[in-house]
Design an enzyme around this catalytic site. Sequence first.
Site, mmCIF file in Angstrom:
data_model
loop_
_atom_site.group_PDB
_atom_site.id
_atom_site.type_symbol
_atom_site.label_atom_id
_atom_site.label_comp_id
_atom_site.label_asym_id
_atom_site.label_seq_id
_atom_site.Cartn_x
_atom_site.Cartn_y
_atom_site.Cartn_z
ATOM 1 N N ASN A 185 79.982 35.112 33.640
ATOM 2 C CA ASN A 185 78.769 34.303 33.666
ATOM 3 C C ASN A 185 77.644 34.940 32.844
ATOM 4 O O ASN A 185 77.330 36.122 33.040
ATOM 5 C CB ASN A 185 78.274 34.125 35.100
ATOM 6 C CG ASN A 185 79.290 33.430 35.987
ATOM 7 O OD1 ASN A 185 79.896 32.447 35.585
ATOM 8 N ND2 ASN A 185 79.479 33.957 37.190
ATOM 9 N N SER A 243 82.343 36.017 39.170
ATOM 10 C CA SER A 243 82.269 35.038 40.248
ATOM 11 C C SER A 243 82.948 35.594 41.490
ATOM 12 O O SER A 243 83.963 36.287 41.391
ATOM 13 C CB SER A 243 82.965 33.739 39.816
ATOM 14 O OG SER A 243 83.192 32.890 40.926
ATOM 15 N N GLU A 277 70.697 32.944 31.734
ATOM 16 C CA GLU A 277 70.282 31.892 32.661
ATOM 17 C C GLU A 277 68.999 32.273 33.390
ATOM 18 O O GLU A 277 68.127 31.421 33.628
ATOM 19 C CB GLU A 277 71.410 31.608 33.646
ATOM 20 C CG GLU A 277 72.626 30.955 32.986
ATOM 21 C CD GLU A 277 73.787 30.734 33.942
ATOM 22 O OE1 GLU A 277 73.618 31.018 35.147
ATOM 23 O OE2 GLU A 277 74.861 30.291 33.502
ATOM 24 N N TYR A 294 30.514 33.662 39.919
ATOM 25 C CA TYR A 294 31.769 34.060 40.548
ATOM 26 C C TYR A 294 31.961 33.295 41.852
ATOM 27 O O TYR A 294 31.046 33.158 42.662
ATOM 28 C CB TYR A 294 31.775 35.568 40.834
ATOM 29 C CG TYR A 294 33.028 36.025 41.555
ATOM 30 C CD1 TYR A 294 34.172 36.346 40.832
ATOM 31 C CD2 TYR A 294 33.077 36.120 42.946
ATOM 32 C CE1 TYR A 294 35.343 36.750 41.476
ATOM 33 C CE2 TYR A 294 34.235 36.519 43.601
ATOM 34 C CZ TYR A 294 35.361 36.832 42.864
ATOM 35 O OH TYR A 294 36.514 37.216 43.502
ATOM 36 N N LYS A 331 44.949 36.667 40.100
ATOM 37 C CA LYS A 331 45.742 37.828 39.714
ATOM 38 C C LYS A 331 47.216 37.752 40.071
ATOM 39 O O LYS A 331 48.068 38.127 39.251
ATOM 40 C CB LYS A 331 45.124 39.088 40.330
ATOM 41 C CG LYS A 331 43.824 39.517 39.647
ATOM 42 C CD LYS A 331 43.152 40.671 40.329
ATOM 43 C CE LYS A 331 42.364 40.236 41.558
ATOM 44 N NZ LYS A 331 41.272 39.297 41.247
ATOM 45 N N LYS A 386 86.052 34.242 35.672
ATOM 46 C CA LYS A 386 84.719 33.840 35.192
ATOM 47 C C LYS A 386 83.934 35.017 34.608
ATOM 48 O O LYS A 386 83.980 36.132 35.103
ATOM 49 C CB LYS A 386 83.906 33.244 36.334
ATOM 50 C CG LYS A 386 84.319 31.835 36.711
ATOM 51 C CD LYS A 386 83.663 30.803 35.785
ATOM 52 C CE LYS A 386 82.200 30.628 36.084
ATOM 53 N NZ LYS A 386 81.556 29.668 35.201
ATOM 54 N N GLN A 429 39.725 35.070 43.338
ATOM 55 C CA GLN A 429 40.594 36.115 43.866
ATOM 56 C C GLN A 429 42.064 35.722 43.667
ATOM 57 O O GLN A 429 42.944 36.589 43.630
ATOM 58 C CB GLN A 429 40.312 36.351 45.346
ATOM 59 C CG GLN A 429 41.103 37.500 45.954
ATOM 60 C CD GLN A 429 40.583 37.891 47.328
ATOM 61 O OE1 GLN A 429 39.453 38.350 47.478
ATOM 62 N NE2 GLN A 429 41.399 37.672 48.339
ATOM 63 N N SER A 442 42.978 41.335 49.592
ATOM 64 C CA SER A 442 43.664 41.183 48.297
ATOM 65 C C SER A 442 44.336 42.475 47.841
ATOM 66 O O SER A 442 44.885 42.531 46.744
ATOM 67 C CB SER A 442 42.666 40.738 47.227
ATOM 68 O OG SER A 442 41.668 41.729 47.013
ATOM 69 N N THR A 498 68.138 43.532 12.762
ATOM 70 C CA THR A 498 69.201 44.532 12.638
ATOM 71 C C THR A 498 70.563 43.898 12.838
ATOM 72 O O THR A 498 71.526 44.190 12.113
ATOM 73 C CB THR A 498 68.985 45.658 13.675
ATOM 74 O OG1 THR A 498 67.715 46.266 13.453
ATOM 75 C CG2 THR A 498 70.084 46.705 13.561
ATOM 76 N N HIS A 499 70.665 43.018 13.823
ATOM 77 C CA HIS A 499 71.937 42.371 14.132
ATOM 78 C C HIS A 499 72.437 41.557 12.947
ATOM 79 O O HIS A 499 73.595 41.654 12.547
ATOM 80 C CB HIS A 499 71.791 41.468 15.357
ATOM 81 C CG HIS A 499 73.092 41.012 15.924
ATOM 82 N ND1 HIS A 499 73.876 40.055 15.328
ATOM 83 C CD2 HIS A 499 73.754 41.383 17.053
ATOM 84 C CE1 HIS A 499 74.963 39.852 16.058
ATOM 85 N NE2 HIS A 499 74.913 40.660 17.111
ATOM 86 N N ASN A 512 31.867 41.890 41.471
ATOM 87 C CA ASN A 512 32.114 40.784 40.544
ATOM 88 C C ASN A 512 32.382 41.286 39.128
ATOM 89 O O ASN A 512 33.364 40.885 38.488
ATOM 90 C CB ASN A 512 30.917 39.820 40.530
ATOM 91 C CG ASN A 512 30.755 39.082 41.846
ATOM 92 O OD1 ASN A 512 31.519 39.284 42.783
ATOM 93 N ND2 ASN A 512 29.750 38.222 41.922
#
Length: 449
Positions: free
Chosen positions: A272, A264, A277, A304, A312, A270, A309, A24, A142-143, A111
């Site tokens: 974007n 693009s 998104e 445990y 995380k 374009k 494991q 791990s 603020t905006h 553990n």
Amino acid sequence: MSNKMWGGRFSERPDAIMEEINVSIDVDRHLYAQDIAASKAHAAMLAAQGIITASDAKNIGKGLDTILSEIGKGAFDFKRALEDIHMNVESRLAELIGPAAGRLHTARSRNDQVATDFRLYVRDTIDEIDAGLHQFQQALVTHLQTAQPVTFGHHLLAYVEMAARDRGRFADARKRLNESPLGAAALAGTSFPIDRAATAKALGFDRPMANSLDAVSDRDFVLETLSAAAITAVHLSRFAEEIVVWTSPLVGLVRLSDKFTTGSSIMPQKRNPDAAELVRAKTGRVIGSLTALLIVMKGLPLAYQKDMQEDKEGAMEAFAALSLAVRAMTGMVADLVPDEDRMKAAAGDGYATATDLADWLVRTLKMPFRDAHHVTGRIVALAARDGVALHELPLSAMQEVEPKITADALRALSVESSVKSRTSFGGTAPKNVMAQAKAWAKRLEKQPK
């Protein structure tokens, strides 16, 4: 040869596949700072209780500081053969200070060690996300103060309120997780005379956890934080979707600069809104991590289990995704430029002030609302037939439907009048919006950054 850290009863080394699925360190290496902090607190407590010597504790502390520095500089050699962060640190400590390193693990287990490390990590993450949300709120406030908008400002304030509740959920999760598992050992505590209150205090926990089984076997603190993260991500995603729509050429209510847009490869015209998104998309990762951990935990008996494991990687990815999304949204808010003329024009589309006419009929003519609703619907139909805005429909046409309507009704039907009339608490009236904006600015200024 078996693992030196736990392989006393084993005569053969694990199969290569077993080693691969068991390792791990690729994930829990991110817990190094928390692991070292917990180990230093544990060693100091062992010395204070007379379980190890002060000299050993001092050497352990110095060795751990060296390891912390090595990792920070990128000079530490993480070894997958040592499985996890705990054994990587302990193995290096043994190289640095010799046999005294082996005394560090007295009265603790991996553990309670990993449960402590992960609580510390999640606590730090909550603090980081909260700070980011604070900046997001400040950017919104603020905006809208600078532009002195009305309905747009009210819209932005809605997200300030949502972010406040998001921060409240994180604060609640932090409060509940802030108990120390350290000293619970594998599952039943230890026969050594440890002082769990001392290690809890040293690590900034409010108290030690009261039940050793609970301490090592539950991950509700991760689930609760992921739940708060998922709700926050949904709020950000909704706002991101609005930015995508608002910036589209067909709508054009706001503009983003080159800082938060891309082009693009085939269409040179374009622009974007890719940052928005991607914020929208990352919400799926956060929600997915919450769902995944719920499924991992749902059938586990105490205490445990190795299944944990898997707690995380998804959580760390989700927290990182959310933190990035918050920063991106904060940047976009500061970058947004509203097109006030187009907003004003759009605000009157679709006979949006029809309710104001119905309210005027109720308030002035004492007409029952259901009757007013019907009368207004007939008047809207006339405006739609003639292709005019509601406030542009001749008074005579309205009076064909309801003779008692006066010119005063027309004055109530403009977008400006409609907005100004919403003076109830939480409404869109400009004085309400500016009062709320000032109140939030003052409130956020007082909060720690």
